[in-house]
Enzyme design. Structure first.
Site, PDB file in Angstrom:
ATOM      1  N   SER A 127      90.340  17.754  37.532  1.00 52.93           N
ATOM      2  CA  SER A 127      90.200  18.971  38.342  1.00 52.93           C
ATOM      3  C   SER A 127      89.109  18.877  39.398  1.00 52.93           C
ATOM      4  O   SER A 127      88.077  18.230  39.193  1.00 52.93           O
ATOM      5  CB  SER A 127      89.873  20.131  37.396  1.00 52.93           C
ATOM      6  OG  SER A 127      89.361  21.231  38.107  1.00 52.93           O
ATOM      7  N   GLU A 129      87.141  21.115  39.864  1.00 54.50           N
ATOM      8  CA  GLU A 129      85.948  21.719  39.250  1.00 54.50           C
ATOM      9  C   GLU A 129      84.917  20.644  38.916  1.00 54.50           C
ATOM     10  O   GLU A 129      83.732  20.947  38.770  1.00 54.50           O
ATOM     11  CB  GLU A 129      86.319  22.437  37.954  1.00 54.50           C
ATOM     12  CG  GLU A 129      86.533  23.929  37.979  1.00 54.50           C
ATOM     13  CD  GLU A 129      85.449  24.758  38.637  1.00 54.50           C
ATOM     14  OE1 GLU A 129      85.711  25.262  39.740  1.00 54.50           O
ATOM     15  OE2 GLU A 129      84.349  24.921  38.082  1.00 54.50           O
ATOM     16  N   TYR A 151      83.640  24.022  31.348  1.00 51.03           N
ATOM     17  CA  TYR A 151      84.986  23.510  31.661  1.00 51.03           C
ATOM     18  C   TYR A 151      84.879  22.246  32.522  1.00 51.03           C
ATOM     19  O   TYR A 151      85.506  21.232  32.228  1.00 51.03           O
ATOM     20  CB  TYR A 151      85.783  24.595  32.404  1.00 51.03           C
ATOM     21  CG  TYR A 151      87.076  24.100  33.015  1.00 51.03           C
ATOM     22  CD1 TYR A 151      88.234  24.005  32.257  1.00 51.03           C
ATOM     23  CD2 TYR A 151      87.133  23.719  34.365  1.00 51.03           C
ATOM     24  CE1 TYR A 151      89.416  23.541  32.823  1.00 51.03           C
ATOM     25  CE2 TYR A 151      88.309  23.272  34.938  1.00 51.03           C
ATOM     26  CZ  TYR A 151      89.451  23.180  34.163  1.00 51.03           C
ATOM     27  OH  TYR A 151      90.611  22.714  34.734  1.00 51.03           O
TER      28      TYR A 151
HETATM   29  P1  NDP Z   1      97.354  27.078  32.054  1.00 52.88           P
HETATM   30  O1  NDP Z   1      96.121  27.771  31.601  1.00 52.88           O
HETATM   31  O2  NDP Z   1      98.449  27.869  32.680  1.00 52.88           O
HETATM   32  O3  NDP Z   1      97.972  26.308  30.793  1.00 52.88           O
HETATM   33  C1  NDP Z   1      97.175  25.690  29.840  1.00 52.88           C
HETATM   34  C2  NDP Z   1      98.055  25.127  28.746  1.00 52.88           C
HETATM   35  O4  NDP Z   1      97.227  24.485  27.766  1.00 52.88           O
HETATM   36  C3  NDP Z   1      98.875  26.183  28.018  1.00 52.88           C
HETATM   37  O5  NDP Z   1     100.176  25.680  27.829  1.00 52.88           O
HETATM   38  C4  NDP Z   1      98.168  26.300  26.683  1.00 52.88           C
HETATM   39  O6  NDP Z   1      99.016  26.642  25.625  1.00 52.88           O
HETATM   40  C5  NDP Z   1      97.700  24.859  26.486  1.00 52.88           C
HETATM   41  N1  NDP Z   1      96.659  24.735  25.475  1.00 52.88           N
HETATM   42  C6  NDP Z   1      95.524  25.461  25.369  1.00 52.88           C
HETATM   43  N2  NDP Z   1      94.838  25.077  24.274  1.00 52.88           N
HETATM   44  C7  NDP Z   1      95.565  24.102  23.677  1.00 52.88           C
HETATM   45  C8  NDP Z   1      95.380  23.327  22.506  1.00 52.88           C
HETATM   46  N3  NDP Z   1      94.313  23.486  21.705  1.00 52.88           N
HETATM   47  N4  NDP Z   1      96.323  22.413  22.182  1.00 52.88           N
HETATM   48  C9  NDP Z   1      97.414  22.256  22.961  1.00 52.88           C
HETATM   49  N5  NDP Z   1      97.643  22.962  24.084  1.00 52.88           N
HETATM   50  C10 NDP Z   1      96.728  23.878  24.442  1.00 52.88           C
HETATM   51  O7  NDP Z   1      96.907  25.895  33.015  1.00 52.88           O
HETATM   52  P2  NDP Z   1      97.635  25.276  34.316  1.00 52.88           P
HETATM   53  O8  NDP Z   1      99.056  25.085  34.041  1.00 52.88           O
HETATM   54  O9  NDP Z   1      97.196  26.039  35.505  1.00 52.88           O
HETATM   55  O10 NDP Z   1      96.908  23.862  34.423  1.00 52.88           O
HETATM   56  C11 NDP Z   1      97.409  22.707  33.753  1.00 52.88           C
HETATM   57  C12 NDP Z   1      96.287  21.697  33.576  1.00 52.88           C
HETATM   58  O11 NDP Z   1      95.781  21.332  34.850  1.00 52.88           O
HETATM   59  C13 NDP Z   1      95.087  22.192  32.779  1.00 52.88           C
HETATM   60  O12 NDP Z   1      94.568  21.086  32.072  1.00 52.88           O
HETATM   61  C14 NDP Z   1      94.093  22.633  33.847  1.00 52.88           C
HETATM   62  O13 NDP Z   1      92.780  22.565  33.346  1.00 52.88           O
HETATM   63  C15 NDP Z   1      94.376  21.585  34.910  1.00 52.88           C
HETATM   64  N6  NDP Z   1      94.117  21.980  36.272  1.00 52.88           N
HETATM   65  C16 NDP Z   1      94.675  23.111  36.779  1.00 52.88           C
HETATM   66  C17 NDP Z   1      94.488  23.451  38.112  1.00 52.88           C
HETATM   67  C18 NDP Z   1      95.089  24.682  38.690  1.00 52.88           C
HETATM   68  O14 NDP Z   1      94.650  25.087  39.788  1.00 52.88           O
HETATM   69  N7  NDP Z   1      96.088  25.290  38.062  1.00 52.88           N
HETATM   70  C19 NDP Z   1      93.689  22.592  39.002  1.00 52.88           C
HETATM   71  C20 NDP Z   1      93.163  21.396  38.354  1.00 52.88           C
HETATM   72  C21 NDP Z   1      93.393  21.113  37.048  1.00 52.88           C
HETATM   73  P3  NDP Z   1      99.100  28.126  24.962  1.00 52.88           P
HETATM   74  O15 NDP Z   1     100.245  28.807  25.605  1.00 52.88           O
HETATM   75  O16 NDP Z   1      99.341  27.836  23.532  1.00 52.88           O
HETATM   76  O17 NDP Z   1      97.786  28.806  25.215  1.00 52.88           O
HETATM   77  P1  GDR Z   2      88.748  28.468  39.408  1.00 47.70           P
HETATM   78  O1  GDR Z   2      89.805  29.652  39.563  1.00 47.70           O
HETATM   79  O2  GDR Z   2      87.531  28.892  38.710  1.00 47.70           O
HETATM   80  O3  GDR Z   2      88.581  27.860  40.775  1.00 47.70           O
HETATM   81  O4  GDR Z   2      89.522  27.480  38.417  1.00 47.70           O
HETATM   82  P2  GDR Z   2      89.641  31.239  39.514  1.00 47.70           P
HETATM   83  O5  GDR Z   2      90.848  31.776  40.176  1.00 47.70           O
HETATM   84  O6  GDR Z   2      89.321  31.743  38.150  1.00 47.70           O
HETATM   85  O7  GDR Z   2      88.334  31.505  40.429  1.00 47.70           O
HETATM   86  C1  GDR Z   2      88.308  31.147  41.806  1.00 47.70           C
HETATM   87  C2  GDR Z   2      87.122  31.773  42.478  1.00 47.70           C
HETATM   88  O8  GDR Z   2      87.315  33.199  42.540  1.00 47.70           O
HETATM   89  C3  GDR Z   2      86.090  33.832  42.212  1.00 47.70           C
HETATM   90  N1  GDR Z   2      86.355  35.197  41.729  1.00 47.70           N
HETATM   91  C4  GDR Z   2      87.047  35.529  40.631  1.00 47.70           C
HETATM   92  N2  GDR Z   2      87.700  34.758  39.739  1.00 47.70           N
HETATM   93  C5  GDR Z   2      88.379  35.389  38.719  1.00 47.70           C
HETATM   94  N3  GDR Z   2      89.068  34.646  37.844  1.00 47.70           N
HETATM   95  N4  GDR Z   2      88.361  36.741  38.589  1.00 47.70           N
HETATM   96  C6  GDR Z   2      87.711  37.557  39.462  1.00 47.70           C
HETATM   97  O9  GDR Z   2      87.713  38.774  39.323  1.00 47.70           O
HETATM   98  C7  GDR Z   2      87.021  36.928  40.543  1.00 47.70           C
HETATM   99  N5  GDR Z   2      86.294  37.385  41.600  1.00 47.70           N
HETATM  100  C8  GDR Z   2      85.894  36.337  42.304  1.00 47.70           C
HETATM  101  C9  GDR Z   2      85.469  32.922  41.164  1.00 47.70           C
HETATM  102  O10 GDR Z   2      84.080  33.197  41.014  1.00 47.70           O
HETATM  103  C10 GDR Z   2      85.778  31.572  41.758  1.00 47.70           C
HETATM  104  O11 GDR Z   2      84.817  31.206  42.697  1.00 47.70           O
HETATM  105  C11 GDR Z   2      90.901  27.177  38.571  1.00 47.70           C
HETATM  106  C12 GDR Z   2      91.471  26.878  37.178  1.00 47.70           C
HETATM  107  O12 GDR Z   2      92.870  26.745  37.278  1.00 47.70           O
HETATM  108  C13 GDR Z   2      90.903  25.590  36.625  1.00 47.70           C
HETATM  109  O13 GDR Z   2      91.570  25.251  35.414  1.00 47.70           O
HETATM  110  C14 GDR Z   2      91.112  24.484  37.666  1.00 47.70           C
HETATM  111  O14 GDR Z   2      90.599  23.266  37.197  1.00 47.70           O
HETATM  112  C15 GDR Z   2      90.469  24.873  38.990  1.00 47.70           C
HETATM  113  O15 GDR Z   2      91.058  26.073  39.438  1.00 47.70           O
HETATM  114  C16 GDR Z   2      90.674  23.812  40.057  1.00 47.70           C
END
Ligand code: NDP
Ligand code: GDR
Length: 326
Positions: A127, A129, A151
């Site tokens: 990520s 992050e 994270y």
């Molecule tokens: P989501 O939060 O939508 O999905 C997370 C998944 O992980 C869910 O299916 C959840 O299952 C599963 N999970 C949580 N805990 C466990 C566990 N203990 N064992 C097995 N599975 C588990 O995430 P995204 O689809 O958005 O992201 C996918 C991956 O990419 C993640 O690793 C995230 O950190 C990473 N990522 C995401 C980005 C984004 O912008 N979306 C950017 C960069 C990286 P359950 O339904 O059971 O909770």
């Molecule tokens: P992020 O996504 O932390 O970048 O992680 P998120 O949408 O939670 O936050 C993005 C930015 O928005 C600001 N923010 C708020 N965020 C949330 N959730 N709720 C609020 O009310 C709010 N107000 C302002 C946050 O401070 C932050 O700066 C996501 C996840 O999908 C990670 O798993 C992934 O790795 C990274 O993107 C890339």
């Protein structure tokens, strides 16, 4: 027929990736955790051809069993505690799942393919992050990592463990350093979906306002459907490697609000938005912007959906969902 095992199948990316792989003719398996997982019905309804296996990233024996039962050619490790804000409240759990869970999955793959360690191709969901307090603008594969949350620290562990298994055992293990990617399937706890849902409800008179945290943070936001293609492309390469996946544009939460409200005809969003300490983070990642030049050159990957198209897609989907009473 190639086969793949996806962890995190119930999440945003898991659903898009499973659809992509099914369309390519894969036999798709998914890891699902917990007793009576509330999202099982969603996966089974949307993707009846996916075979689900019970397992948890914190339980190595369950991962070994899932590997044995699915015997995949490709493993996509998308499972994680993925909500950054939550990771401060539950740092040990985040470390176990998002960090050590990667090691568990790598071990399960290594043990299952001991006869030929390059046989199974592994993708790790790293990520942006990990860049945290950014040391270079834009961020690329070689930028020094400086994570700012439990994270982010956990993702750094998983990232380097993936590289280490590649270098130690010759495993075909790749890491995608994906910047934020969103969609109508994004969890409602993330800021983009929180806004698109609220805007739809405000538009339809079902909600008065929205309470947010830091509006000045800037993110490089793309469309999840485009990003899962990059995951697949990485595993089709002869050599495993690490790639930044991003749009190369950054936008603030304020800009997201402006486009989202404008989509329903509201030009001045200020009266509808309140800020609260509750949603501020102990340490913020102020600005992310990625340089995906390596992915473009090596994978031929480029994002297709623009920022305004993404915002419109999310708001429109939430307006429809609200009207349908979902
Ligand atoms: P989501 O939060 O939508 O999905 C997370 C998944 O992980 C869910 O299916 C959840 O299952 C599963 N999970 C949580 N805990 C466990 C566990 N203990 N064992 C097995 N599975 C588990 O995430 P995204 O689809 O958005 O992201 C996918 C991956 O990419 C993640 O690793 C995230 O950190 C990473 N990522 C995401 C980005 C984004 O912008 N979306 C950017 C960069 C990286 P359950 O339904 O059971 O909770
Ligand atoms: P992020 O996504 O932390 O970048 O992680 P998120 O949408 O939670 O936050 C993005 C930015 O928005 C600001 N923010 C708020 N965020 C949330 N959730 N709720 C609020 O009310 C709010 N107000 C302002 C946050 O401070 C932050 O700066 C996501 C996840 O999908 C990670 O798993 C992934 O790795 C990274 O993107 C890339």
């Amino acid at each position: 027929m190639p086969s793949a095992l996806i962890t995190g199948i119930t999440g945003q990316d898991g659903l898009y990736l499973a659809e992509l792989l099914l369309a390519k003719g894969y036999d798709v398996h998914g890891l699902i955790r917990g007793q009576n997982n509330p999202r099982r019905d969603l996966v089974e309804g949307l993707l009846p051809d996916v075979r689900l296996h019970n397992g948890d990233l914190t339980d190595l024996s369950s991962l070994i069993r899932a590997m044995r039962d699915s015997d995949p050619d490709e493993v996509y490790n998308l499972g994680a505690v993925s909500f950054v804000a939550y990771s401060w409240e539950n740092a040990p759990l985040t470390t176990d799942v998002t960090g050590k869970g990667v090691l568990n999955m790598l071990e399960a793959v290594r043990l299952h393919s001991a006869d030929d360690l390059g046989r199974i191709r592994f993708y790790q969901a790293s990520s942006s992050e990990m860049f945290g307090k950014v040391q270079e603008v834009p961020q690329r594969e070689t930028t020094l990592l400086w994570p700012r949350s439990p994270y982010g620290v956990s993702k750094v562990f998983g990232h380097y463990m993936t590289i280490n298994y590649r270098e130690s055992y010759g495993m075909h293990a790749s890491s995608g350093i994906l910047f934020n990617h969103e969609s109508p399937r994004r969890g409602p706890e993330f800021v983009t979906r929180k806004i698109s849902q609220a805007v739809a409800r405000i538009h339809l008179g079902a909600q008065k306002d929205i309470v947010l945290g830091n509006l000045d943070a800037e993110r490089d936001w793309g469309f999840a459907g485009d990003y899962v293609e990059a995951m697949w492309l990485m595993l089709q390469q002869e050599q495993a490697d690490d790639y930044v996946i991003s749009t190369g544009e950054t936008h603030s939460i304020r800009e997201f609000l402006t486009l989202a409200f404008a989509r329903v005809g509201i030009d001045d969003w200020e009266p509808y938005v309140r800020q609260d300490e509750r949603f501020m983070r102990p340490a913020e990642v102020d600005q992310l912007i990625g340089d995906a030049a390596k992915a473009k050159a090596a994978l031929g990957w480029e994002p297709r959906v623009s920022f305004p198209e993404l915002v419109a897609m999310m708001v429109d989907a939430d307006v429809e969902a609200q009207k349908a009473g979902w």
